[in-house]
Every structure is written in structure tokens, then in C-alpha cells.
Design an enzyme around this catalytic site. Structure first.
Site, PDB file in Angstrom:
ATOM      1  N   GLN A  41      35.149 -12.676  83.330  1.00 33.80           N
ATOM      2  CA  GLN A  41      35.560 -12.876  84.716  1.00 33.80           C
ATOM      3  C   GLN A  41      34.574 -13.717  85.530  1.00 33.80           C
ATOM      4  O   GLN A  41      34.945 -14.252  86.569  1.00 33.80           O
ATOM      5  CB  GLN A  41      35.776 -11.517  85.393  1.00 33.80           C
ATOM      6  CG  GLN A  41      36.944 -10.756  84.789  1.00 33.80           C
ATOM      7  CD  GLN A  41      37.190  -9.423  85.461  1.00 33.80           C
ATOM      8  OE1 GLN A  41      36.593  -8.435  85.094  1.00 33.80           O
ATOM      9  NE2 GLN A  41      38.062  -9.383  86.453  1.00 33.80           N
ATOM     10  N   HIS A  61      44.472 -20.872  77.765  1.00 33.68           N
ATOM     11  CA  HIS A  61      44.667 -22.284  77.405  1.00 33.68           C
ATOM     12  C   HIS A  61      46.092 -22.547  76.903  1.00 33.68           C
ATOM     13  O   HIS A  61      46.456 -23.678  76.609  1.00 33.68           O
ATOM     14  CB  HIS A  61      43.654 -22.706  76.333  1.00 33.68           C
ATOM     15  CG  HIS A  61      42.246 -22.698  76.852  1.00 33.68           C
ATOM     16  ND1 HIS A  61      41.139 -22.693  76.039  1.00 33.68           N
ATOM     17  CD2 HIS A  61      41.765 -22.691  78.111  1.00 33.68           C
ATOM     18  CE1 HIS A  61      40.041 -22.672  76.777  1.00 33.68           C
ATOM     19  NE2 HIS A  61      40.395 -22.676  78.034  1.00 33.68           N
ATOM     20  N   ASP A  74      37.313 -20.770  82.299  1.00 36.34           N
ATOM     21  CA  ASP A  74      36.423 -21.768  81.678  1.00 36.34           C
ATOM     22  C   ASP A  74      35.125 -21.935  82.473  1.00 36.34           C
ATOM     23  O   ASP A  74      34.045 -22.105  81.897  1.00 36.34           O
ATOM     24  CB  ASP A  74      37.113 -23.134  81.592  1.00 36.34           C
ATOM     25  CG  ASP A  74      38.220 -23.150  80.545  1.00 36.34           C
ATOM     26  OD1 ASP A  74      38.447 -22.104  79.901  1.00 36.34           O
ATOM     27  OD2 ASP A  74      38.856 -24.210  80.364  1.00 36.34           O
ATOM     28  N   ARG A  99      25.890  -3.593  86.860  1.00 32.15           N
ATOM     29  CA  ARG A  99      26.689  -3.372  85.655  1.00 32.15           C
ATOM     30  C   ARG A  99      27.361  -4.684  85.271  1.00 32.15           C
ATOM     31  O   ARG A  99      28.121  -5.249  86.068  1.00 32.15           O
ATOM     32  CB  ARG A  99      27.751  -2.279  85.916  1.00 32.15           C
ATOM     33  CG  ARG A  99      28.684  -2.107  84.752  1.00 32.15           C
ATOM     34  CD  ARG A  99      29.830  -1.134  85.007  1.00 32.15           C
ATOM     35  NE  ARG A  99      30.705  -1.195  83.847  1.00 32.15           N
ATOM     36  CZ  ARG A  99      32.033  -1.231  83.875  1.00 32.15           C
ATOM     37  NH1 ARG A  99      32.687  -1.160  85.017  1.00 32.15           N
ATOM     38  NH2 ARG A  99      32.722  -1.335  82.762  1.00 32.15           N
ATOM     39  N   HIS A 144      34.205  -5.580  77.373  1.00 30.13           N
ATOM     40  CA  HIS A 144      35.108  -5.583  78.534  1.00 30.13           C
ATOM     41  C   HIS A 144      36.212  -6.613  78.267  1.00 30.13           C
ATOM     42  O   HIS A 144      36.285  -7.651  78.896  1.00 30.13           O
ATOM     43  CB  HIS A 144      34.310  -5.912  79.803  1.00 30.13           C
ATOM     44  CG  HIS A 144      35.017  -5.577  81.092  1.00 30.13           C
ATOM     45  ND1 HIS A 144      34.429  -4.819  82.080  1.00 30.13           N
ATOM     46  CD2 HIS A 144      36.239  -5.903  81.565  1.00 30.13           C
ATOM     47  CE1 HIS A 144      35.268  -4.692  83.105  1.00 30.13           C
ATOM     48  NE2 HIS A 144      36.372  -5.352  82.821  1.00 30.13           N
ATOM     49  N   ASN A 188      35.098  -0.731  78.267  1.00 29.83           N
ATOM     50  CA  ASN A 188      35.692  -0.635  79.584  1.00 29.83           C
ATOM     51  C   ASN A 188      37.200  -0.394  79.450  1.00 29.83           C
ATOM     52  O   ASN A 188      37.919  -1.239  78.917  1.00 29.83           O
ATOM     53  CB  ASN A 188      35.480  -1.937  80.376  1.00 29.83           C
ATOM     54  CG  ASN A 188      36.073  -1.828  81.771  1.00 29.83           C
ATOM     55  OD1 ASN A 188      35.557  -1.093  82.608  1.00 29.83           O
ATOM     56  ND2 ASN A 188      37.172  -2.530  82.020  1.00 29.83           N
ATOM     57  N   GLU A 189      37.636   0.770  79.920  1.00 22.19           N
ATOM     58  CA  GLU A 189      39.053   1.084  80.074  1.00 22.19           C
ATOM     59  C   GLU A 189      39.909   0.901  78.816  1.00 22.19           C
ATOM     60  O   GLU A 189      40.701  -0.050  78.724  1.00 22.19           O
ATOM     61  CB  GLU A 189      39.663   0.244  81.209  1.00 22.19           C
ATOM     62  CG  GLU A 189      38.996   0.456  82.552  1.00 22.19           C
ATOM     63  CD  GLU A 189      39.732  -0.218  83.694  1.00 22.19           C
ATOM     64  OE1 GLU A 189      40.728  -0.914  83.449  1.00 22.19           O
ATOM     65  OE2 GLU A 189      39.314  -0.038  84.838  1.00 22.19           O
ATOM     66  N   ASN A 331      36.378   4.622  86.146  1.00 21.32           N
ATOM     67  CA  ASN A 331      36.914   3.576  87.030  1.00 21.32           C
ATOM     68  C   ASN A 331      38.101   4.149  87.767  1.00 21.32           C
ATOM     69  O   ASN A 331      39.010   4.717  87.139  1.00 21.32           O
ATOM     70  CB  ASN A 331      37.405   2.356  86.232  1.00 21.32           C
ATOM     71  CG  ASN A 331      36.269   1.497  85.729  1.00 21.32           C
ATOM     72  OD1 ASN A 331      35.090   1.828  85.934  1.00 21.32           O
ATOM     73  ND2 ASN A 331      36.601   0.402  85.068  1.00 21.32           N
ATOM     74  N   TYR A 333      40.819   3.355  91.210  1.00 18.84           N
ATOM     75  CA  TYR A 333      41.240   2.490  92.316  1.00 18.84           C
ATOM     76  C   TYR A 333      42.328   3.097  93.189  1.00 18.84           C
ATOM     77  O   TYR A 333      42.330   2.926  94.387  1.00 18.84           O
ATOM     78  CB  TYR A 333      41.769   1.149  91.775  1.00 18.84           C
ATOM     79  CG  TYR A 333      40.706   0.241  91.210  1.00 18.84           C
ATOM     80  CD1 TYR A 333      40.268   0.373  89.897  1.00 18.84           C
ATOM     81  CD2 TYR A 333      40.131  -0.752  91.991  1.00 18.84           C
ATOM     82  CE1 TYR A 333      39.294  -0.458  89.372  1.00 18.84           C
ATOM     83  CE2 TYR A 333      39.150  -1.599  91.475  1.00 18.84           C
ATOM     84  CZ  TYR A 333      38.738  -1.448  90.164  1.00 18.84           C
ATOM     85  OH  TYR A 333      37.769  -2.271  89.658  1.00 18.84           O
ATOM     86  N   GLU A 399      33.484   1.756  88.544  1.00 15.97           N
ATOM     87  CA  GLU A 399      34.241   0.760  89.322  1.00 15.97           C
ATOM     88  C   GLU A 399      35.070   1.452  90.389  1.00 15.97           C
ATOM     89  O   GLU A 399      35.655   2.507  90.140  1.00 15.97           O
ATOM     90  CB  GLU A 399      35.217  -0.035  88.446  1.00 15.97           C
ATOM     91  CG  GLU A 399      34.633  -1.180  87.698  1.00 15.97           C
ATOM     92  CD  GLU A 399      35.674  -1.928  86.870  1.00 15.97           C
ATOM     93  OE1 GLU A 399      36.828  -2.085  87.315  1.00 15.97           O
ATOM     94  OE2 GLU A 399      35.318  -2.337  85.750  1.00 15.97           O
TER      95      GLU A 399
HETATM   96  C1  BGC Z   1      38.862  -3.863  85.478  1.00 19.17           C
HETATM   97  C2  BGC Z   1      38.362  -5.131  86.127  1.00 19.17           C
HETATM   98  C3  BGC Z   1      39.419  -5.675  87.066  1.00 19.17           C
HETATM   99  C4  BGC Z   1      39.695  -4.632  88.126  1.00 19.17           C
HETATM  100  C5  BGC Z   1      40.706  -5.052  89.177  1.00 19.17           C
HETATM  101  C6  BGC Z   1      39.540  -2.928  86.437  1.00 19.17           C
HETATM  102  O1  BGC Z   1      40.553  -2.256  85.779  1.00 19.17           O
HETATM  103  O2  BGC Z   1      37.848  -3.222  84.773  1.00 19.17           O
HETATM  104  O3  BGC Z   1      38.039  -6.048  85.120  1.00 19.17           O
HETATM  105  O4  BGC Z   1      39.056  -6.882  87.632  1.00 19.17           O
HETATM  106  O5  BGC Z   1      40.206  -3.479  87.512  1.00 19.17           O
HETATM  107  O6  BGC Z   1      41.946  -5.285  88.623  1.00 19.17           O
END
Ligand code: BGC
Length: 514
Positions: A41, A61, A74, A99, A144, A188-189, A331, A333, A399
Site C-alpha cells: 500500500q 497490471h 507501482d 507497524r 499483509h 494480517n487478517e 483490527n 473498523y 488497526e
Molecule cells: C487492512 C488494510 C486496509 C484497511 C482499510 C484493513 O482490513 O488491513 O490494509 O487498508 O482495512 O480497508
């Protein structure tokens, strides 16, 4: 006149803020704050200095384009060329840790450990050394999502052999960096790696094997994690003294109504989505949750498969994976309200196996990401669920963050609001529910390549100008606020809902050194 109103607003905002309620809680003295990124990223330099291609290089690509804006990683934030500058920014924010993840194919261009790319090692050595010289602890994610393309050609994560290749890779990185890196995350996830990568096709390598892809992939990932953890204990722990965990993501599932059916549905969704990845590692008995085992076995039989779509661990594997953690990386959200749904749409699939439907409460505020709604209490409930189900392990929130649009202003009041509200729930989880949370990580340090969304969404505390070849970084309002929280260990910026709505408080002059 406009100036006058501005001044008036500023005075108003200051006065109200000073009078605003304070929960009275502070983060514990040894609580740590950091920010996170991931290699694909931010790094760019996709084919420089011997790096091999990975699944994201291949997918971005491809024609027609995979991403919304036809973009690639890129160049991304060009972080590969900005180590010193970025570490200075991290230092100015006052973070305790950073991290970041390692690009497997930068270190092992064809995925195998028979050739280690010295320039890849050099890049991460420079970054780690620069962090340590500035008193910032590196927390390193080994994987990741950027599988070396060469290993994908062999089937990727549903191929059980991937566990061997991952353990070889992990040994290389423990050996190269473990004298200085003491906090590791294997994956990661797994949920996104496996469901999106191999079942629904939303992430690279974008396969749609919805009956089995997610289950087979998860099986390999859990075995790979367990083996890498054990290998660290046997070969490195005594000389390096580090800790190894894994990051698992959870979207909290709350019952839609008070009915028993909805309560059962929500709990089933938590167990069969979150517990699918966490149970084998963190529960007392290990293995997959029994409800997952029973339902998938039964549905597989009904659907005419000769064996369960959910693979079985051997007893030896169950014991090897159980307890393979020094902490829980979480993580989080957003959340959903959940109800029962045993309709046959999309059968066979994991969604049908779970048999629930998640909905958005119309009261929740949206973000620029269609899946991310602001539901702060979902984080506290997730932390309490982990405490109840897994014997209150140490949790590092690896996260948490908010998406706005590519043209969002630097005065990103919605993001500030999100962090304030979610961090308040972390404080309550610590002080009222005795959850063992020791650290919090904001996603993300800076705007970056948001997978399928390309650069159409921003998550950063720092703004990155992707039009400018220099990729300049500029602190947003949220960077100032986060720096202030780290410094004071309190959420001083406490606003009433009305102020939030009007965003009046953004008039406050920020006194920060960023
Ligand atoms: C991921 C990140 C992603 C973020 C927002 C997480 O699930 O680990 O790579 O950018 O969510 O979508």
C-alpha cells in the site's frame, strides 16, 4: 462579516470544549500508541532492486483494470525512497511504535528461501535502524496480503505447501531482523486473505471458489501461523526474546432485535466469522468452533460433497496451533446488526453456512467506504467478547480507522470524531470491563493504495498528494489530534453531538509541532 463569524465560532468552540464532559479516564501510563501501514500500500518501487512480482502487481497490471481508478501500487507513497523523511514524521507525531509489513517478494523474489535479495534486506534494515535511532519500536507484520506471484502459480494459500514456504520465509526474517525487532505479527487478517482472495474475489488473487476457497486457505494460514510461532520458540526465542502474535479482524455482530433468534444469529455470526480464525489459536480447546464444524459438515453432506468443505486438523495440529500466541492483534473498523437468514441464496458458501444477514442501522453515520459505518461501541463489545471467550489475553489493537474521499479536506473532522469516539470505547473497555488492551494503532499513518478502491479513498493521518511526483505528506487535523492524545494519554477533545454535526470545533486553533 465572514471573518467575524469565523472568530465567533472559534470562541464558541473553545468555550464549549472547555465545558464539555470528560469521562475522566486516561490511558494507563504504559499504554502504547502507534500507526500502521502495509508494504504494497505504501512502498512503490515495485520492480526495483531485485524485487519479484506479487499477486497485487499482477492484478493491478491486468487489463481491464481491477481498481476503481485503474491505479496500481507501482509508486504508491514512494515510501521505499523516503525512509528517513517518514521516520522523522513519525517522530514528530510522538508515536511509540510503527507497524509496517514486509514485502515477501522484495526479500525472496520468487517466494522461496533459496535466494534472499540483499537489497530487500538492506531496505528493511535501514527502516528498522532509523526507527530505533528515533526511539520508535518496530512492530512487523510478516505477511499483509502480497503473496509472491510465483507461489500463487502453485495454488496460493489453499495449497497446504504454502505453510512450508511461509515458515521458510519467517525464518529468514527472524534471522535477518529479530536482533532488533521484538514484536511480530505473522498474518494480517486471515479473513480478508482467504474470503476475499479465494472465495468472493474482492482481493488478489481474486478467485471466486466460494464453496471451499476460504476454508482451505484459512486451514493453511492457521497451520502456517502455528508452525511459524513454534519455530520462533524453538530457534529464536531464547536469543532474541521477542513476541509473536497474529492480527485477526472482526466486524462486530449485534442482534437486530431482542428476539432469541436474532441473539443466536448474532452470536453465531461472531463465532463463525471471528472465531473461525481465532478459536484454534486462542480458545482452551483449540480447533475450529464446534458450531462451524457441525454446520459445514452437515451442509456439505446435504450438498452431495464426498467430504466436508471444512478441512480437519490432526490432533497434533490442534495442539501445535492452540496457544500459539503471545498477544492478540485485533483490527476493528465497524459493526452490523444481524438477523437469521437460512435462505438458500448463494449455496454452497460460507455465508450460507453461517446463515445470518448483516444490516446497517440507518442511524449509523457512513464513511466513504461502503462497508464502514461509525459504530464506536462495537469495538468495546468486540474487546469484551475476546475477554470472555479467550480468557482475557493481552490485546494490541493493530488497526482502527476511518475512510474519507480522495478530495476530503485537511480539516478532517469526521476522522477526528471517529478516533475520539472509538478511543473512548477503548478507555471504557479498559476501565469498566477490565479488558487487557495494551496498545492502539491508527490506520493509517498516511493515505495510501486502498486495494480495489485504488486512491479514491483516504485513511491517513497524513495527506499524500498522489499527483505530485514527490508524494508530499501533509498533516491533517487528525494527525494533530492523535499527537495530542499520545502526549496527554487522554482524549481532551471532547465534543457534544451538536458540535460534531456542525463541525464547529474545527475552528479551534491547533497548537502542535507537526
Ligand atoms: C487492512 C488494510 C486496509 C484497511 C482499510 C484493513 O482490513 O488491513 O490494509 O487498508 O482495512 O480497508
Amino acid at each position: 462579516m465572514r471573518l467575524f463569524i469565523f472568530a465567533l465560532c472559534a470562541i464558541f468552540a473553545r468555550t464549549v470544549t472547555a465545558a464539555a464532559k470528560d469521562t475522566g479516564y486516561a490511558f494507563p501510563e504504559n499504554f502504547k500508541f502507534g500507526v500502521a501501514t502495509a508494504s504494497y500500500q505504501i512502498e512503490g518501487a515495485w520492480n526495483e532492486h531485485g524485487k519479484g512480482p506479487n499477486v497485487w502487481d499482477t492484478l493491478t497490471h491486468r487489463i481491464p483494470p481491477f481498481t476503481d481508478d485503474a491505479s496500481t501500487g507501482d509508486i504508491a507513497c514512494d515510501a521505499y525512497h523516503k525512509t528517513v523523511q517518514d521516520v522523522q514524521i513519525l517522530k514528530s507525531m510522538g508515536v511509540n511504535f510503527y507497524r509496517f509489513s514486509l514485502s515477501w517478494s522484495r526479500l525472496l523474489p520468487r517466494g522461496f528461501s533459496n535466494y534472499v535479495n540483499p537489497e530487500g534486506v538492506q531496505y528493511y534494515n535501514d527502516l528498522i535502524n532509523e526507527l530505533l535511532a528515533n526511539d520508535i519500536t518496530p512492530i512487523v507484520t510478516i505477511f499483509h496480503w502480497d503473496t509472491p506471484q510465483n507461489l500463487e502459480e502453485l495454488g496460493g494459500w489453499p495449497n497446504p505447501k504454502m505453510a512450508d514456504f511461509f515458515v521458510d520465509y519467517a525464518r529468514v526474517v527472524f534471522d535477518a531482523f529479530g536482533d532488533r525487532v521484538k514484536e511480530w505479527l505473522t498474518f494480517n487478517e486471515p479473513n480478508q486473505i482467504c474470503q476475499q482472495g479465494y472465495a468472493t474475489g474482492g482481493m488478489a488473487p481474486a478467485h471466486n471458489t466460494k464453496e471451499m476457497g476460504g476454508y482451505w486457505c484459512t486451514h493453511t494460514v492457521l497451520i502456517a501461523h502455528g508452525r511459524a510461532y513454534r519455530m520462533y520458540q524453538e530457534e529464536f526465542k531464547s536469543k532474541q526474546g521477542g513476541r509473536v502474535g497474529i492480527t485477526i479482524d472482526n466486524q462486530w455482530n449485534e442482534p437486530l432485535t431482542n428476539s432469541t433468534e436474532d441473539k443466536e444469529a448474532a452470536e453465531r455470526a461472531n463465532i463463525m466469522n471471528f472465531g473461525w480464525y481465532a478459536n484454534a489459536i486462542f480458545s482452551k480447546n483449540g480447533d475450529y468452533p464446534s458450531i462451524l464444524r457441525e454446520r459445514v459438515d452437515q451442509f456439505s453432506e446435504e450438498e452431495g460433497f464426498t467430504r466436508s468443505r471444512l478441512p480437519y486438523f490432526t490432533q497434533e495440529e490442534i495442539e501445535m496451533i492452540r496457544g500459539s500466541h503471545d498477544f492478540f492483534g485485533l483490527n476493528h473498523y465497524t459493526s452490523r446488526v444481524v438477523t437469521n437468514d437460512d435462505g438458500d441464496q448463494g449455496r454452497p458458501s460460507h455465508e450460507h453456512d453461517v446463515g445470518t444477514r448483516g444490516e446497517i442501522d440507518p442511524k449509523w453515520e457512513p464513511s466513504a467506504a461502503d462497508w464502514l459505518y461509525v459504530v464506536p461501541w462495537g469495538l468495546r463489545k468486540t474487546l469484551e467478547w475476546i475477554k470472555e471467550n479467550y480468557d482475557n489475553p493481552e490485546v494490541i489493537i493493530t488497526e482502527n480507522g476511518y475512510a474519507d474521499k480522495h478530495d476530503a479536506p485537511l480539516r478532517d473532522c469526521e476522522r477526528v470524531k471517529y478516533y475520539n469516539l472509538y478511543l473512548e470505547e477503548v478507555l471504557k473497555a479498559i476501565h469498566e470491563s477490565n479488558c487487557n488492551v495494551t496498545a492502539y494503532t491508527a490506520w493509517s499513518f498516511m493515505d495510501n493504495f486502498e486495494w480495489q478502491r485504488g486512491y479514491t479513498q483516504r485513511y491517513g493521518l497524513y495527506h499524500v498528494d498522489f499527483e505530485d511526483p514527490e508524494r508530499p505528506r501533509t498533516p491533517k487535523m487528525s494527525a494533530h489530534v492523535f499527537a495530542n492524545i499520545i502526549k496527554t494519554k487522554r482524549i481532551d477533545w471532547d465534543f457534544t453531538p451538536k458540535e460534531f454535526e456542525k463541525c464547529e470545533w474545527v475552528q479551534i486553533e491547533v497548537k502542535s509541532e507537526l
